[in-house]
Structures are given as structure tokens and as C-alpha cells.
Design a protein around this motif. Structure first.
Motif, PDB file in Angstrom:
ATOM      1  N   ARG A 185       0.833  -1.206   0.000  1.00  0.00           N
ATOM      2  CA  ARG A 185       0.000   0.000   0.000  1.00  0.00           C
ATOM      3  C   ARG A 185       0.871   1.261   0.000  1.00  0.00           C
ATOM      4  NH1 ARG A 185      -3.548  -3.044   3.690  1.00  0.00           N
ATOM      5  NH2 ARG A 185      -5.476  -3.529   2.570  1.00  0.00           N
ATOM      6  N   ARG A 186       1.945   1.224   0.776  1.00  0.00           N
ATOM      7  CA  ARG A 186       2.852   2.387   0.770  1.00  0.00           C
ATOM      8  C   ARG A 186       3.488   2.565  -0.615  1.00  0.00           C
ATOM      9  NH1 ARG A 186       3.895   0.209   5.857  1.00  0.00           N
ATOM     10  NH2 ARG A 186       5.742  -0.906   5.133  1.00  0.00           N
ATOM     11  N   GLN A 229       1.285   4.553  -3.031  1.00  0.00           N
ATOM     12  CA  GLN A 229       1.045   5.977  -2.786  1.00  0.00           C
ATOM     13  C   GLN A 229       1.874   6.824  -3.748  1.00  0.00           C
ATOM     14  OE1 GLN A 229       1.941   6.552   1.347  1.00  0.00           O
ATOM     15  NE2 GLN A 229      -0.094   5.916   2.017  1.00  0.00           N
ATOM     16  N   ALA A 283       3.151   8.979   4.371  1.00  0.00           N
ATOM     17  CA  ALA A 283       3.161   7.512   4.542  1.00  0.00           C
ATOM     18  C   ALA A 283       2.063   7.086   5.484  1.00  0.00           C
ATOM     19  CB  ALA A 283       4.523   7.088   5.078  1.00  0.00           C
TER      20      ALA A 283
END
Length: 204
Positions: free
Chosen positions: A194-195, A198, A204
Motif C-alpha cells: 500500500r505504501r 502511494q 506515509a
């Protein structure tokens, strides 16, 4: 990779060759988002289609029927697509892609249109089929948990023009059960993915 759009620059190598060469020698099997089955053909007819249009593939009805057994559709050989559920139709398309014994199986969000319960069941089915078929799978998904559950290696791409932003190796046992999603290790993997999704500069 499947030799559908052509690269504007650079090169793509899959199964030891450029996409055009690999496609012509039937090194790829492709499962689209939609099953794209022939409505007038039975389940077995649809799986047999690659064998009928290519003289390079030396396989027959027995092998096609065995693949239907592999994907859990034994007994549905003479059914028509309109008689099947959406998940069953997509399993027919997986069997059709496998009938030519591809070196690489390409799957483009094949379960994206289904509800969450059906997707989870099909994810488990795909892992079982993968273990049995022993072929490399390239799976496109937009969901971090699905990527972590299905993969040995995940490449996170940027927005267009797509570039590899992050690569994460998934060190989980191959015979994965849904319970693995509750482990701390799995949660760490999904968090890292998921990070990676981004945009640059986002918190974060």
C-alpha cells in the motif's frame, strides 16, 4: 507482453523471446477480464478452440477434459456458457488458456467483476490450479492483499507512463490458506504494498 499493443520504446522479453515470437510459438496463455467464450459452443468446445485453430498444438479432447477437471468443472463439459455462473465461465477461460501448455499464463484482473466472496474463492482456486499446472503466472491486480496472497514477487507500477516503482518478494509458504491473511507477516507485506502504491510525496 502478450503482443497486443506494441512498445513505443525499449523491449519486452518473455519466455526467452520478444512478445511476437513468443506468441507465435504459443508460449503465452491469456485470460481477460471478461471470459470471452463462444456462446454457441459447449464448455468443452470453448476449451478445445486453441487446438482447432492451431496445427502446432498436438493435444486432444482427453487433455481438454482433464483441464476441466483441474479447474473444477468436471460434469459440465456439454453445458453452454449461459448455463454457468460468472465464476464458472472464468474457470473455463483459464482451462482454455492452459490447454496449449503455455510457459507463461497472463491474467488481466480476471476476477475484478465478482463480489468479494466469489473473488476470494477464485483466488484459492487459482493457487490450486497454479500448483497443479506448474506454469509461471503474471497476474495484474489493483488490490494489495490479493497481490500478497497470490504472489512470490510483486512489482508495483507508477501511473502512466508506467514504470516499476517497487519490487517486493513475498516469503510465504506456497500452499497458502486464507488464514495466512491474519498473520503479522502478511499484514506487513500488504502495508508495504500500500505504501508503494502511494504517489511520490504523499504522507506515509
Amino acid at each position: 507482453m502478450a503482443d497486443i499493443p506494441k512498445p513505443t520504446t525499449g523491449e519486452v522479453i518473455g519466455a526467452g523471446a520478444d512478445p511476437g515470437t513468443a506468441r507465435r510459438r504459443r508460449a503465452f496463455g491469456f485470460v481477460f477480464q471478461d471470459p470471452t467464450l463462444l456462446a454457441w459452443g459447449t464448455v468443452l468446445d470453448n476449451v478445445m478452440l486453441p487446438l482447432e485453430i492451431s496445427s502446432q498444438i498436438r493435444r486432444g479432447r482427453d487433455e481438454a477434459a482433464a483441464l476441466l477437471d483441474l479447474v473444477g468443472l468436471k460434469g459440465f463439459e456439454h453445458s453452454y456458457p449461459w448455463q454457468l455462473s460468472g465464476g464458472m465461465r472464468q474457470r473455463v477461460s483459464i482451462a482454455r488458456a492452459l490447454v496449449a501448455l503455455p510457459e507463461i499464463l497472463l491474467l488481466d484482473e480476471p476476477f475484478g467483476v465478482f463480489d468479494e466472496i466469489t473473488r476470494e474463492r477464485l483466488n484459492e482456486e487459482l493457487l490450486r490450479i497454479w500448483h497443479s499446472a506448474q506454469t509461471t503466472v503474471l497476474f495484474v491486480t489493483h488490490r494489495a492483499p490479493r497481490a500478497a496472497f497470490l504472489s512470490d514477487r510483486v512489482l508495483v507500477l507508477t501511473d502512466r507512463p508506467a514504470r516499476v516503482k517497487t519490487e517486493i518478494g513475498i516469503q510465504l509458504a506456497r500452499r497458502r490458506k486464507p488464514e495466512v491473511k491474519e498473520t503479522e507477516q502478511f499484514i506487513r507485506y500488504t502495508g508495504a504494498l500500500r505504501r508503494g502504491l502511494q504517489p511520490d510525496g504523499a504522507p506515509a
